[in-house]
Motif scaffolding. Structure first.
Motif, short mmCIF file in Angstrom:
data_model
loop_
_atom_site.label_atom_id
_atom_site.label_comp_id
_atom_site.label_asym_id
_atom_site.label_seq_id
_atom_site.Cartn_x
_atom_site.Cartn_y
_atom_site.Cartn_z
N VAL A 91 0.85 -1.19 0.00
CA VAL A 91 0.00 0.00 0.00
C VAL A 91 0.89 1.24 0.00
O VAL A 91 1.80 1.35 0.82
CB VAL A 91 -0.92 0.02 1.24
N LYS A 92 0.62 2.16 -0.93
CA LYS A 92 1.41 3.40 -1.00
C LYS A 92 0.66 4.52 -0.28
O LYS A 92 -0.55 4.67 -0.44
CB LYS A 92 1.66 3.80 -2.46
N HIS A 93 1.40 5.30 0.51
CA HIS A 93 0.84 6.45 1.21
C HIS A 93 1.43 7.74 0.63
O HIS A 93 2.61 7.79 0.27
CB HIS A 93 1.16 6.39 2.71
N SER A 94 0.61 8.76 0.59
CA SER A 94 1.07 10.07 0.11
C SER A 94 0.75 11.16 1.12
O SER A 94 0.59 12.33 0.76
CB SER A 94 0.40 10.39 -1.24
N ASP A 95 0.64 10.78 2.41
CA ASP A 95 0.24 11.73 3.44
C ASP A 95 1.40 12.49 4.05
O ASP A 95 1.21 13.32 4.93
CB ASP A 95 -0.56 11.03 4.54
N THR A 96 2.64 12.18 3.63
CA THR A 96 3.81 12.91 4.12
C THR A 96 4.66 13.30 2.92
O THR A 96 4.44 12.83 1.79
CB THR A 96 4.66 12.05 5.07
N GLU A 97 5.64 14.16 3.15
CA GLU A 97 6.52 14.59 2.05
C GLU A 97 7.43 13.46 1.59
O GLU A 97 7.95 13.49 0.48
CB GLU A 97 7.35 15.80 2.49
N HIS A 98 7.62 12.45 2.45
CA HIS A 98 8.44 11.31 2.06
C HIS A 98 7.58 10.28 1.34
O HIS A 98 6.54 9.87 1.84
CB HIS A 98 9.08 10.67 3.29
N ASP A 99 8.02 9.88 0.15
CA ASP A 99 7.32 8.85 -0.59
C ASP A 99 7.53 7.52 0.13
O ASP A 99 8.68 7.12 0.37
CB ASP A 99 7.90 8.79 -2.01
N HIS A 100 6.45 6.82 0.48
CA HIS A 100 6.65 5.59 1.24
C HIS A 100 5.53 4.58 1.01
O HIS A 100 4.44 4.93 0.56
CB HIS A 100 6.78 5.89 2.74
N ILE A 101 5.86 3.33 1.30
CA ILE A 101 4.89 2.24 1.16
C ILE A 101 4.79 1.48 2.48
O ILE A 101 5.71 1.53 3.32
CB ILE A 101 5.29 1.24 0.05
N HIS A 102 3.68 0.77 2.65
CA HIS A 102 3.49 -0.15 3.76
C HIS A 102 3.29 -1.54 3.18
O HIS A 102 2.58 -1.71 2.18
CB HIS A 102 2.27 0.25 4.60
N ILE A 103 3.91 -2.53 3.79
CA ILE A 103 3.75 -3.91 3.37
C ILE A 103 3.17 -4.69 4.54
O ILE A 103 3.75 -4.71 5.64
CB ILE A 103 5.10 -4.54 2.96
#
Length: 577
Positions: free
Chosen positions: A101-113
């Protein structure tokens, strides 16, 4: 790239979190479901392969700097999916269910697995050293995808050169003894030696090593001596302590295999520990050895190793009624739950505890002072106090008996429970007194770092701070219930109950990787503790930890009664030859 890992017991809550965020997007994985409910159902099907495994959820997050996000959204998602696949393979999840799952709620591009530790072939992904494995995998991904390289955490555990050491190197070209020792240790640990091999290699390099071991092989610290200069592992950095060598330098240690060899290697040496430098983060205290080594689950009968003078009894962990709390060991045995259990052994008899006691005998004045601090014991009142603690606070009888056997809990003449406040060396300098109404009083004529504490077996890596002994024991039980396997890969934890922040062994706690202040965030005690330990994390419970433990017990009891009722209803349908 930065990576974090969390393990848990339930998929639904984790999936609700990662997919419930604003702009969260399920971009791939190895599953068909699209919603938290569908994914949880899919996870549940595979969970039937290992129905007894509770810690089944692996939740990882991977993030990169905002400057490293690809402008093309589709290509960015494809890169993340490739990174996730490579990461999961490196972590051993190549044959497991997982969702990305990709999140865009912060300035850092990040995913959760979110992944299942249960492999599709019925095996279980080993979580040993998972943090270390994750760091290695991330370093490799940084190279493969040309991402910004982040210094491994274990490299930061080396004490940086001081200004004087920089000046000495610049003016004379000489490295300080501390830097020389760090370099030598780094060199001899490159191939992950055993602890005896490590000691022997240092001796061959002209470094004297002193390893302090208790009688049963637990470490009390390590120090080094080069050119007449003695330094403790703590002075070199966390990676050079006895535990840090294992965690950060890959040195293996097995008590049964290595302790005798290490003792033999110490024979020709007469190196003392560095003056005034006990290894704070490696102090071996009495309860580091008689610790809870298996889950204290409500449905589990616990076998305790009691001192020879006390017969062992298997009794239920669930809170008992007053009628069930008679002092007769035979009656306690009759009320034990019959479900099979993994033994929860609070290890080490009194002889082993003696091995960890301070070497210097207490003076007559010190003994007299200790006697004046601690209320007088009254064994005739113990059964009443024991029954009250079990019924009122849902504390297991076995745990109460174990604490009592070591005089860490007893009854006074007024039928009050007395919990002893001890230093990390095991010296009792305070008493926490609990009356039948739940009111606490303490005795502390002299300021000291004496608190009530218990710890799980091993080198302490983590601390949880609470406001009294009952709360400390309750959160211990909660965490053991949530981690039924209680594997050696879990962080060895000390649970501390205090009344004042001044009771905290501050220097020791500052050396630990993780410290939780499990107190109401707005309480003065929490604020005072946080002022002493600014890097600690505050975990504020909605109610008391004992209330949470009691509710957990009650749910388990209801489930147990329902299972028994179902079993009784099914009995008439069973045909016997």
């Amino acid at each position: 790239m930065i990576g974090k890992q969390i393990k848990g017991t339930g998929f639904q809550g984790c999936l609700n979190y990662v997919l419930g965020k604003k702009d969260a997007a399920l971009i791939g994985g190895t599953m068909c479901g699209q919603t938290p409910e569908e994914l949880a159902t899919e996870f549940a099907i595979a969970r039937q392969l290992r129905p007894s495994l509770k810690v089944v959820v692996f939740h990882a997050s991977l993030s990169v700097a905002s400057t490293e996000k690809l402008e093309n959204s589709e290509k960015n998602d494809q890169r993340w999916l490739a990174i996730a696949a490579n990461y999961m393979k490196a972590m051993g999840f190549d044959n497991s269910q997982y969702a990305v799952v990709k999140h865009s709620d912060t300035e850092h591009d990040h995913i959760h697995i979110v992944a299942s530790r249960i492999r599709l072939d019925g095996g279980v992904v080993d979580d040993s050293w998972d943090y270390y494995k994750s760091q290695e995998a991330i370093r490799q991904l940084e190279q493969n995808y040309n991402l910004e390289t982040v210094t491994p955490s274990w490299e930061t555990d080396k004490r940086a050169p001081t200004t004087g050491e920089h000046r000495q190197l610049k003016s004379k070209g000489d490295k300080s003894v501390r830097v020389q020792l760090q370099d030598i240790i780094d060199e001899v640990t490159q191939d992950n030696p055993s602890m005896p091999e490590f000691v022997e290699r240092l001796q061959q390099q002209g470094v004297e090593v002193q390893v302090g071991l208790t009688r049963n092989g637990f470490s009390k610290g390590i120090s080094y001596n080069l050119d007449g200069v003695a330094l403790s592992g703590t002075q070199l950095g966390k990676a050079y302590t006895f535990y840090g060598l294992q965690k950060h330098r890959g040195v293996s240690y097995d008590k049964g295999r290595d302790s005798a060899i290490i003792e033999a290697l110490m024979q020709p040496q007469h190196l003392a520990m560095a003056p005034g430098e006990a290894e704070e983060n490696e102090l071996e205290s009495p309860l580091s050895e008689p610790a809870a080594t298996a889950p204290l689950t409500p449905a589990t009968a616990i076998k305790l190793e009691l001192p020879p003078s006390e017969p062992a009894a298997t009794t239920p962990l669930t809170p008992a009624t007053a009628n069930e709390l008679e002092p007769s060991q035979s009656e306690l045995t009759e009320t034990a739950l019959t479900t099979p259990a993994t033994a929860n052994e609070l290890e080490s008899p009194q002889s082993e505890l003696a091995a960890t006691a301070p070497a210097t005998p207490a003076t007559a004045n010190e003994l007299e002072l200790q006697l004046s601090i601690l209320p007088e014991k009254n064994e005739n009142q113990w059964q009443k106090v024991r029954s009250h603690l079990a019924t009122e606070y849902s504390l297991p009888l076995e745990l109460l008996d174990k604490l009592h056997s070591y005089s860490w809990l007893y009854a006074d003449r007024s039928e009050k429970a007395v919990f002893t406040g001890r230093t990390l060396d095991g010296e009792a300098w305070e008493a926490f007194i609990l009356d039948e109404r739940g009111n606490w009083t303490t005795t502390y004529p002299l300021p000291s770092e004496a608190a009530f504490w218990v710890a799980t077996t091993g080198e302490i890596e983590r601390a949880v701070i609470t406001c009294n002994p009952i709360e400390a024991l309750s959160i211990l039980l909660i965490e053991l219930e949530n981690n039924p396997n209680n594997s050696a890969t879990e962080l060895t934890t000390i649970y501390i109950g205090i009344e004042r922040a001044s009771q905290l062994p501050t220097q020791f706690l500052q050396e630990l990787d993780s410290v939780l202040i499990a107190l109401a965030e707005d309480s003065q005690l929490a604020q005072n503790a946080l002022a002493l330990l600014p890097n600690a994390e505050v975990v504020s419970p909605q109610s008391s930890w004992n209330d949470i433990w009691t509710q957990l017990i009650e749910r388990e009891q209801r489930s147990h009664r329902q299972n028994n009722q179902q079993h009784k209803q099914q009995n008439p349908n069973i045909e016997l030859d």
